[in-house]
Enzyme design. Structure first.
Site, PDB file in Angstrom:
ATOM      1  N   GLU A 147       0.817  -1.218   0.000  1.00 14.63           N
ATOM      2  CA  GLU A 147       0.000   0.000   0.000  1.00 14.63           C
ATOM      3  C   GLU A 147       0.845   1.259   0.000  1.00 14.63           C
ATOM      4  O   GLU A 147       0.511   2.240  -0.668  1.00 14.63           O
ATOM      5  CB  GLU A 147      -0.943   0.034   1.212  1.00 14.63           C
TER       6      GLU A 147
ATOM      7  N   ASP B 236      -0.654  -5.129   3.073  1.00 18.81           N
ATOM      8  CA  ASP B 236      -1.074  -3.911   3.774  1.00 18.81           C
ATOM      9  C   ASP B 236      -0.459  -3.979   5.174  1.00 18.81           C
ATOM     10  O   ASP B 236      -0.860  -4.802   5.990  1.00 18.81           O
ATOM     11  CB  ASP B 236      -2.600  -3.830   3.856  1.00 18.81           C
TER      12      ASP B 236
ATOM     13  N   ILE C 205      -0.622  -1.987   7.747  1.00 21.57           N
ATOM     14  CA  ILE C 205      -1.660  -1.745   8.761  1.00 21.57           C
ATOM     15  C   ILE C 205      -2.969  -1.474   8.023  1.00 21.57           C
ATOM     16  O   ILE C 205      -3.113  -0.454   7.343  1.00 21.57           O
ATOM     17  CB  ILE C 205      -1.320  -0.548   9.676  1.00 21.57           C
ATOM     18  N   ASP C 206      -3.905  -2.395   8.135  1.00 20.17           N
ATOM     19  CA  ASP C 206      -5.240  -2.173   7.589  1.00 20.17           C
ATOM     20  C   ASP C 206      -6.109  -1.654   8.729  1.00 20.17           C
ATOM     21  O   ASP C 206      -6.233  -2.318   9.764  1.00 20.17           O
ATOM     22  CB  ASP C 206      -5.816  -3.483   7.027  1.00 20.17           C
TER      23      ASP C 206
ATOM     24  N   THR D 138      -5.821   1.963   9.557  1.00 14.04           N
ATOM     25  CA  THR D 138      -4.884   2.921  10.158  1.00 14.04           C
ATOM     26  C   THR D 138      -5.592   3.931  11.064  1.00 14.04           C
ATOM     27  O   THR D 138      -5.073   4.313  12.112  1.00 14.04           O
ATOM     28  CB  THR D 138      -4.093   3.658   9.048  1.00 14.04           C
TER      29      THR D 138
ATOM     30  N   ASP E 292      -6.198  -4.430   0.617  1.00 14.66           N
ATOM     31  CA  ASP E 292      -7.248  -4.553   1.637  1.00 14.66           C
ATOM     32  C   ASP E 292      -7.898  -5.943   1.603  1.00 14.66           C
ATOM     33  O   ASP E 292      -8.464  -6.388   2.600  1.00 14.66           O
ATOM     34  CB  ASP E 292      -8.373  -3.525   1.414  1.00 14.66           C
TER      35      ASP E 292
HETATM   36  P1  2AM Z   1      -6.528   1.310   5.346  1.00 17.22           P
HETATM   37  O1  2AM Z   1      -6.733   1.539   6.786  1.00 17.22           O
HETATM   38  O2  2AM Z   1      -5.406   0.389   5.039  1.00 17.22           O
HETATM   39  O3  2AM Z   1      -6.452   2.596   4.558  1.00 17.22           O
HETATM   40  C1  2AM Z   1     -12.019   1.351   6.246  1.00 17.22           C
HETATM   41  O4  2AM Z   1     -13.393   1.312   6.009  1.00 17.22           O
HETATM   42  C2  2AM Z   1     -11.349   0.324   5.345  1.00 17.22           C
HETATM   43  O5  2AM Z   1     -11.248   0.860   4.006  1.00 17.22           O
HETATM   44  C3  2AM Z   1      -9.947  -0.005   5.757  1.00 17.22           C
HETATM   45  O6  2AM Z   1      -9.688  -1.341   5.408  1.00 17.22           O
HETATM   46  C4  2AM Z   1      -9.102   0.976   4.980  1.00 17.22           C
HETATM   47  O7  2AM Z   1      -7.807   0.511   4.753  1.00 17.22           O
HETATM   48  C5  2AM Z   1      -9.875   1.029   3.677  1.00 17.22           C
HETATM   49  N1  2AM Z   1      -9.733   2.330   3.003  1.00 17.22           N
HETATM   50  C6  2AM Z   1      -9.736   3.537   3.577  1.00 17.22           C
HETATM   51  N2  2AM Z   1      -9.613   4.525   2.659  1.00 17.22           N
HETATM   52  C7  2AM Z   1      -9.553   3.900   1.474  1.00 17.22           C
HETATM   53  C8  2AM Z   1      -9.418   4.368   0.117  1.00 17.22           C
HETATM   54  N3  2AM Z   1      -9.345   5.673  -0.179  1.00 17.22           N
HETATM   55  N4  2AM Z   1      -9.355   3.457  -0.874  1.00 17.22           N
HETATM   56  C9  2AM Z   1      -9.424   2.139  -0.578  1.00 17.22           C
HETATM   57  N5  2AM Z   1      -9.553   1.643   0.663  1.00 17.22           N
HETATM   58  C10 2AM Z   1      -9.622   2.501   1.678  1.00 17.22           C
HETATM   59 CA    CA Z   2      -3.132   0.355   5.222  1.00 15.60          CA
END
Ligand code: 2AM
Ligand code: CA
Length: 265
Positions: free
Chosen positions: A68, A86, A88-89, A91, A213
């Site tokens: 990511e 990823d 940290i999923d 964040t 994700d």
């Molecule tokens: P992340 O924390 O790695 O960014 C939150 O509802 C979920 O959607 C999390 O798994 C987050 O992953 C992901 N997410 C958040 N913003 C995003 C974006 N702009 N595009 C794709 N995934 C997103």
């Molecule tokens: Ca992430």
């Protein structure tokens, strides 16, 4: 390819990365924004991705990495072996809650998912599957997923998608939300997929997720007989952003046929 060996290495690195993340709880985070003010990244996301990349490059120099935070390779095809990571999923949860986030790591060969590992760091729960060899939570094998009806289902989805938004008609999901037994929102796609795998929820829906994700989660879910597609019912390509519907086998079909095909979007 000795997938058992790759899996052992990957799990060892994930546990090490989990230790690093737990150690970071006492440090001050450096928080930055990416595409918008709520799209967050920290120094820990970056450090953990680089940790994995160093390990993979040293041990498996022929493998490529799609991460990511962009420290891996520029990946435009899934030819050969590709790690989709990823660090940290969830964040936002990591920053605000120090829980409800995960490390998500999938390994694909020529576009086929081989290994899925999701580590719920705060709960020390490691979900893992090697295709064809069962899916596990720590040392406990997970049972195959059973059928479920909408009216007895808990569906994970973000409230954003039933508010006016620029991706879908916000009325599309209202009948499903009304008919389901309940809805939940956890803010981490990897753990929401794992919650389908363990039966804590019956389905998970999102309008826009990235390959990192969903890569690991799809291996785990499919190993248990669950179904992973976009909201049109098509397979994911793990190279581009897409919508997501993950569900128990019969429930997936019902949601597509009785709810999503009805709406215009
Ligand atoms: P992340 O924390 O790695 O960014 C939150 O509802 C979920 O959607 C999390 O798994 C987050 O992953 C992901 N997410 C958040 N913003 C995003 C974006 N702009 N595009 C794709 N995934 C997103
Ligand atoms: Ca992430």
């Amino acid at each position: 390819m000795d997938w058992h060996y790759v899996d052992l290495q990957a799990k060892q690195w994930v546990m090490e990365a989990g230790d690093k993340i737990r150690d970071s709880f006492t440090e001050t985070l450096n928080i930055q924004t990416k595409s918008n003010p709520n799209d967050l990244v920290t120094n820990i996301d970056k450090e953990i991705e680089q940790f994995f990349i160093n390990k993979v490059r040293k041990t498996f120099p022929n493998h490529r990495i799609l991460g990511e935070e962009g420290f891996g390779d520029e990946v435009n095809t899934l030819d050969g072996v590709v790690w989709i990571i990823d660090p940290i999923d969830g964040t936002m949860n990591f920053i605000h809650q120090q829980r409800n986030f995960a490390i998500s790591l999938g390994v694909f060969e020529n576009g086929i998912g081989k290994i899925g590992i999701i580590y719920d760091v705060a709960h020390d729960e490691l979900y893992h599957a090697v295709t064809g060899q069962g899916a596990f939570m720590n040392d406990t094998e997970l049972p195959p997923l059973n059928q479920a009806t909408v009216k007895e289902s808990i569906i994970a989805l973000n409230a954003t998608w039933v508010m006016e938004n620029h991706r879908i008609d916000h009325n599309l999901l209202k009948p499903l939300v009304r008919d389901a037994r309940g809805t939940r929102s956890y803010g981490t796609a990897a753990l929401e997929m794992v919650f389908v795998a363990t039966g804590r929820v019956d389905a998970y829906i999102s309008m826009r997720l990235s390959p990192w994700d969903v890569a690991a989660g799809s291996v785990i879910i499919e190993e248990l007989g669950g179904v992973v597609t976009n909201l049109r019912g098509n397979k994911l390509d793990f190279l581009s952003k897409d919508s997501l519907l993950v569900a128990k086998p019969g429930l997936h079909q019902t949601i597509i046929n009785d709810y999503l095909k009805q709406g215009k979007w």
